[in-house]
Design an enzyme around this catalytic site. Sequence first.
Site, PDB file in Angstrom:
ATOM      1  N   ASP A 102      28.990  18.013  17.611  1.00  0.00           N
ATOM      2  CA  ASP A 102      28.087  19.129  17.829  1.00  0.00           C
ATOM      3  C   ASP A 102      27.539  19.030  19.264  1.00  0.00           C
ATOM      4  O   ASP A 102      27.495  17.932  19.821  1.00  0.00           O
ATOM      5  CB  ASP A 102      26.941  19.030  16.802  1.00  0.00           C
ATOM      6  CG  ASP A 102      26.268  20.371  16.592  1.00  0.00           C
ATOM      7  OD1 ASP A 102      26.755  21.382  17.138  1.00  0.00           O
ATOM      8  OD2 ASP A 102      25.256  20.418  15.871  1.00  0.00           O
TER       9      ASP A 102
ATOM     10  N   ARG B  86      20.777  31.019   9.579  1.00  0.00           N
ATOM     11  CA  ARG B  86      19.754  29.969   9.464  1.00  0.00           C
ATOM     12  C   ARG B  86      18.356  30.586   9.442  1.00  0.00           C
ATOM     13  O   ARG B  86      17.514  30.197   8.636  1.00  0.00           O
ATOM     14  CB  ARG B  86      19.872  28.939  10.597  1.00  0.00           C
ATOM     15  CG  ARG B  86      18.752  27.901  10.514  1.00  0.00           C
ATOM     16  CD  ARG B  86      18.868  26.799  11.545  1.00  0.00           C
ATOM     17  NE  ARG B  86      19.943  25.881  11.262  1.00  0.00           N
ATOM     18  CZ  ARG B  86      20.886  25.557  12.127  1.00  0.00           C
ATOM     19  NH1 ARG B  86      20.888  26.088  13.326  1.00  0.00           N
ATOM     20  NH2 ARG B  86      21.834  24.711  11.792  1.00  0.00           N
TER      21      ARG B  86
ATOM     22  N   LYS C  38      28.629  27.157  12.650  1.00  0.00           N
ATOM     23  CA  LYS C  38      29.687  26.323  13.229  1.00  0.00           C
ATOM     24  C   LYS C  38      29.855  25.022  12.443  1.00  0.00           C
ATOM     25  O   LYS C  38      30.978  24.627  12.127  1.00  0.00           O
ATOM     26  CB  LYS C  38      29.365  26.001  14.705  1.00  0.00           C
ATOM     27  CG  LYS C  38      29.259  27.236  15.580  1.00  0.00           C
ATOM     28  CD  LYS C  38      28.949  26.907  17.022  1.00  0.00           C
ATOM     29  CE  LYS C  38      27.584  26.316  17.243  1.00  0.00           C
ATOM     30  NZ  LYS C  38      26.466  27.175  16.850  1.00  0.00           N
ATOM     31  N   THR C  39      28.742  24.378  12.124  1.00  0.00           N
ATOM     32  CA  THR C  39      28.821  23.112  11.382  1.00  0.00           C
ATOM     33  C   THR C  39      29.418  23.358   9.998  1.00  0.00           C
ATOM     34  O   THR C  39      30.310  22.630   9.550  1.00  0.00           O
ATOM     35  CB  THR C  39      27.407  22.499  11.236  1.00  0.00           C
ATOM     36  OG1 THR C  39      26.817  22.428  12.528  1.00  0.00           O
ATOM     37  CG2 THR C  39      27.445  21.127  10.610  1.00  0.00           C
TER      38      THR C  39
ATOM     39  N   THR D 165      27.008  25.844  21.979  1.00  0.00           N
ATOM     40  CA  THR D 165      26.323  27.126  22.153  1.00  0.00           C
ATOM     41  C   THR D 165      26.554  27.624  23.581  1.00  0.00           C
ATOM     42  O   THR D 165      26.208  28.737  23.906  1.00  0.00           O
ATOM     43  CB  THR D 165      24.800  26.947  21.934  1.00  0.00           C
ATOM     44  OG1 THR D 165      24.365  25.835  22.703  1.00  0.00           O
ATOM     45  CG2 THR D 165      24.476  26.703  20.475  1.00  0.00           C
TER      46      THR D 165
HETATM   47  P1  ADP Z   1      25.345  25.993  13.388  1.00  0.00           P
HETATM   48  O1  ADP Z   1      26.158  24.758  13.223  1.00  0.00           O
HETATM   49  O2  ADP Z   1      26.121  27.113  14.045  1.00  0.00           O
HETATM   50  O3  ADP Z   1      24.016  25.776  14.056  1.00  0.00           O
HETATM   51  P2  ADP Z   1      25.167  25.853  10.493  1.00  0.00           P
HETATM   52  O4  ADP Z   1      26.594  25.766  10.097  1.00  0.00           O
HETATM   53  O5  ADP Z   1      24.379  24.597  10.459  1.00  0.00           O
HETATM   54  O6  ADP Z   1      25.012  26.561  11.929  1.00  0.00           O
HETATM   55  O7  ADP Z   1      24.484  26.981   9.572  1.00  0.00           O
HETATM   56  C1  ADP Z   1      23.100  27.024   9.316  1.00  0.00           C
HETATM   57  C2  ADP Z   1      22.875  27.402   7.863  1.00  0.00           C
HETATM   58  O8  ADP Z   1      23.169  28.790   7.720  1.00  0.00           O
HETATM   59  C3  ADP Z   1      23.822  26.670   6.878  1.00  0.00           C
HETATM   60  O9  ADP Z   1      23.177  25.704   6.173  1.00  0.00           O
HETATM   61  C4  ADP Z   1      24.280  27.712   5.902  1.00  0.00           C
HETATM   62  O10 ADP Z   1      23.494  27.615   4.721  1.00  0.00           O
HETATM   63  C5  ADP Z   1      23.954  29.028   6.557  1.00  0.00           C
HETATM   64  N1  ADP Z   1      25.185  29.732   6.952  1.00  0.00           N
HETATM   65  C6  ADP Z   1      25.720  29.747   8.191  1.00  0.00           C
HETATM   66  N2  ADP Z   1      26.802  30.532   8.212  1.00  0.00           N
HETATM   67  C7  ADP Z   1      26.955  31.021   6.970  1.00  0.00           C
HETATM   68  C8  ADP Z   1      27.901  31.914   6.371  1.00  0.00           C
HETATM   69  N3  ADP Z   1      28.883  32.456   7.087  1.00  0.00           N
HETATM   70  N4  ADP Z   1      27.766  32.192   5.047  1.00  0.00           N
HETATM   71  C9  ADP Z   1      26.748  31.658   4.339  1.00  0.00           C
HETATM   72  N5  ADP Z   1      25.819  30.822   4.853  1.00  0.00           N
HETATM   73  C10 ADP Z   1      25.913  30.506   6.151  1.00  0.00           C
END
Ligand code: ADP
Length: 333
Positions: free
Chosen positions: A113, A221, A68-69, A162
């Site tokens: 977030d 992640r 998401k981030t 989430t």
């Molecule tokens: P969330 O915000 O949903 O907790 P993040 O955007 O921080 O997740 O993602 C966590 C890590 O996973 C990121 O640093 C990235 O490297 C990896 N990641 C997440 N989604 C993808 C994707 N679709 N393709 C490649 N890497 C991804």
Amino acid sequence: MPKNKDISPSPIKEDQCLDLALRPQTFKEYVGQENIKNNIQIIIDASKKRKEPCIEHLLFYGGSGLGKTTLSYLVAKEMGVGVRTIAGPSIKKSGDLAAILTNLREGDVLFIDELHRINRVCEEIIYPAMEEFMLNLIIGKGPMARTMNLKVPRFTLIGATTRLALLSSPLRSRFGATFRLDSYNEEEIKAIIKRSSSLLGIKIEKDAISSIASRSRFNPRVANRLLKRVRDFSEVEGKKKITKEDACSALSFLDVDKMGLESGDRKILEVLLKKFNGGPAGLQSLAIASAEEEETIIEIYEPYLIQIGFIKRTPRGRVITEKAKTYLRNGRS
Ligand code: ADP
């Protein structure tokens, strides 16, 4: 948080550098979620055509670590604007939010977030800001109190959560588009691990990538974190290239089995089976019996156990499935 922090999809301190180093920089590098990417691209293109400084507010929901981030940063990049990030629980007073909003530049993305953890007072302040780019602040208390209306730069709010159900419906309804991030399939996770290996300069065999992928809970992640842990093990052993055997023995050492489950997951299943005779068990009872917090069960253990068909949620509580019973009978593999 599970006892084994390697398989927790929630960010931990050590993730910060890893997340930054591996975060995709373009939509093309962002693996999977094709439907969401296409929809967002259309929203951005249309707004560029209309020469608008910002797009409609977007809401992303889905488990931790699903991207998401990353997606929010990509939206800002694609729009060619700056991004300001803030965690919902850190906005304590209306003044905090007012300071953030008034300091944005025209067109910026404000990424909040854990939006479900924003407090109600701040939530009310956000409504006019989202709708009319106005802040209606109350200055002073009691009979001396007066309202002050302040214009803020036009911005795009991107909220991530989430727990969609915990967002109030007035807040939810103010987003122009809501996207659910699904978990990834095995091929997508393998592509993510392959990309991360090459960015980190890790030499790894194809089979080793598959072994990590199958234990990653289909979560980017977790996949990246396991890759890094496997690399640490093979470096200590002086290996030049990570083989399937290296990956499997490192992951077993980390107590992550072939299904991506660790002792905390197995405990939840065993408690359900033995203490509740397979269920149904209510969340509170399950939490007490397994000595875990309700939040941890909902956010960390349960989504994956449901996804792989080991637990079912029924109106009367959680129930273990035959598939999980077979898994427990055969012991961990
Ligand atoms: P969330 O915000 O949903 O907790 P993040 O955007 O921080 O997740 O993602 C966590 C890590 O996973 C990121 O640093 C990235 O490297 C990896 N990641 C997440 N989604 C993808 C994707 N679709 N393709 C490649 N890497 C991804």
